[in-house]
Write an enzyme that holds these catalytic residues in place. Structure first.
Site, mmCIF file in Angstrom:
data_model
loop_
_atom_site.group_PDB
_atom_site.id
_atom_site.type_symbol
_atom_site.label_atom_id
_atom_site.label_comp_id
_atom_site.label_asym_id
_atom_site.label_seq_id
_atom_site.Cartn_x
_atom_site.Cartn_y
_atom_site.Cartn_z
ATOM 1 N N GLY A 230 28.268 18.036 9.274
ATOM 2 C CA GLY A 230 27.841 17.148 8.192
ATOM 3 C C GLY A 230 27.806 17.784 6.811
ATOM 4 N N ASP B 8 22.926 18.685 5.843
ATOM 5 C CA ASP B 8 23.272 17.457 5.136
ATOM 6 C C ASP B 8 22.046 16.591 4.877
ATOM 7 O OD1 ASP B 8 22.949 16.910 7.835
ATOM 8 O OD2 ASP B 8 24.846 15.840 8.083
ATOM 9 N N ASP C 102 15.935 14.565 8.635
ATOM 10 C CA ASP C 102 15.458 13.323 9.246
ATOM 11 C C ASP C 102 14.145 13.625 9.973
ATOM 12 O OD1 ASP C 102 15.298 10.768 10.258
ATOM 13 O OD2 ASP C 102 16.841 11.033 11.775
ATOM 14 N N LYS D 74 14.967 12.036 4.118
ATOM 15 C CA LYS D 74 14.425 10.692 4.354
ATOM 16 C C LYS D 74 12.921 10.707 4.159
ATOM 17 C CE LYS D 74 17.943 9.175 7.590
ATOM 18 N NZ LYS D 74 18.267 8.645 8.924
ATOM 19 N N PHE E 201 19.949 4.514 8.026
ATOM 20 C CA PHE E 201 21.041 5.341 8.522
ATOM 21 C C PHE E 201 22.193 5.338 7.520
ATOM 22 C CE2 PHE E 201 24.346 7.047 11.162
ATOM 23 C CZ PHE E 201 23.646 8.003 11.882
ATOM 24 N N VAL E 202 22.526 6.518 7.033
ATOM 25 C CA VAL E 202 23.557 6.635 5.999
ATOM 26 C C VAL E 202 24.775 7.412 6.509
ATOM 27 C CG1 VAL E 202 21.946 6.454 4.062
ATOM 28 C CG2 VAL E 202 22.435 8.696 5.029
ATOM 29 N N ASP F 24 28.107 11.361 9.374
ATOM 30 C CA ASP F 24 28.863 10.512 10.289
ATOM 31 C C ASP F 24 27.995 9.539 11.059
ATOM 32 O OD1 ASP F 24 27.617 12.605 11.966
ATOM 33 O OD2 ASP F 24 28.772 11.671 13.570
ATOM 34 N N ARG G 113 32.976 10.328 7.813
ATOM 35 C CA ARG G 113 32.697 11.579 7.082
ATOM 36 C C ARG G 113 33.552 11.685 5.820
ATOM 37 N NH1 ARG G 113 29.552 14.877 10.438
ATOM 38 N NH2 ARG G 113 30.051 14.892 12.640
#
Ligand code: IMP
Ligand code: MG
Length: 198
Positions: free
Chosen positions: A59, A115, A118, A146, A167-168, A174, A180
């Site tokens: 990521g 990346d 979470d 987040k 969710f991004v 991805d 990606r």
């Protein structure tokens, strides 16, 4: 003529991928502007030391290459592959390392790049693993964080953008290994997240 045809085709294909995106959160220019600021801060903070960057794949690919090209310091780069997600979007809480050995970071000033923060499981596991190698210091840097109650209370020193708990995808991030290559970060349409097998 051929080039024009290819460009029209590419445009159409990109629009097809774009139709999976609910909305764009950060476009390329805004990401790059923020990276200029982050890189400037990191450069100041490490100006008297040699930096060892440990990037968590896959990521961070775009983030890593765009950020590091903005840091004019002597630095070393190492990448780690970890798997923290079983299949789709639920975190398993367990983090598996694909490499068996810990990177040799004894006495070094380490900056972990990820990346997105979470639940915090990944960053915590990577930090713990690197600590066993006896670095001089460890800091962490993420493009996105987040806003949520986390399973793990990890400290992150550099944050690109705070986002809601959605969710991004894109710019390296991805969903099932897709999206990606999008040049921006966007929210994936909810109905795509809910499909059982893709
Ligand atoms: P954590 O261990 O729950 O903090 O999750 C970190 C990893 O989960 C990230 O490095 C991503 O690979 C993945 N992840 C978490 N949230 C998202 C998201 O919204 N989109 C894409 N990947 C995500
Ligand atoms: Mg991922």
């Amino acid at each position: 003529m051929r080039r024009a045809l290819i460009s029209v085709l590419a445009d159409g294909l990109f629009r097809l991928v774009q139709s999976d995106i609910e909305r764009v959160l950060f476009d390329g220019p805004s990401i790059h502007k923020r990276l200029d600021e982050m890189a400037a801060q990191i450069t100041i903070d490490y100006s008297d030391r040699e930096l060892t960057v440990i990037a968590i794949l896959t990521g961070t690919l775009m983030f890593m290459s765009d950020l590091l090209r903005r840091i004019p310091l002597r630095l070393k780069l190492n990448c780690l592959s970890v798997v923290s997600y079983h299949g789709k979007m639920q975190t398993s809480g367990e983090v598996f390392f694909k490499e068996l050995s810990v990177p040799g970071v004894a006495g070094q000033d380490v900056l972990i790049l990820d990346d997105i923060l979470d639940t915090g499981h990944t960053l915590e596991a990577v930090r713990k693993k690197l600590e066993t190698a006896g670095p001089r210091s460890i800091r962490a840097c993420v493009l996105l964080s987040k806003r949520k109650q986390r399973a793990r209370n990890v400290h992150v020193d550099y944050i690109g953008f705070e986002i809601d708990d959605e969710f991004v995808v894109g710019y390296g991030l991805d969903f099932m290994e897709r999206y990606r290559n999008l040049p921006y970060v966007g929210v994936l349409k909810k109905e795509l997240l809910e499909q059982p097998n893709q």
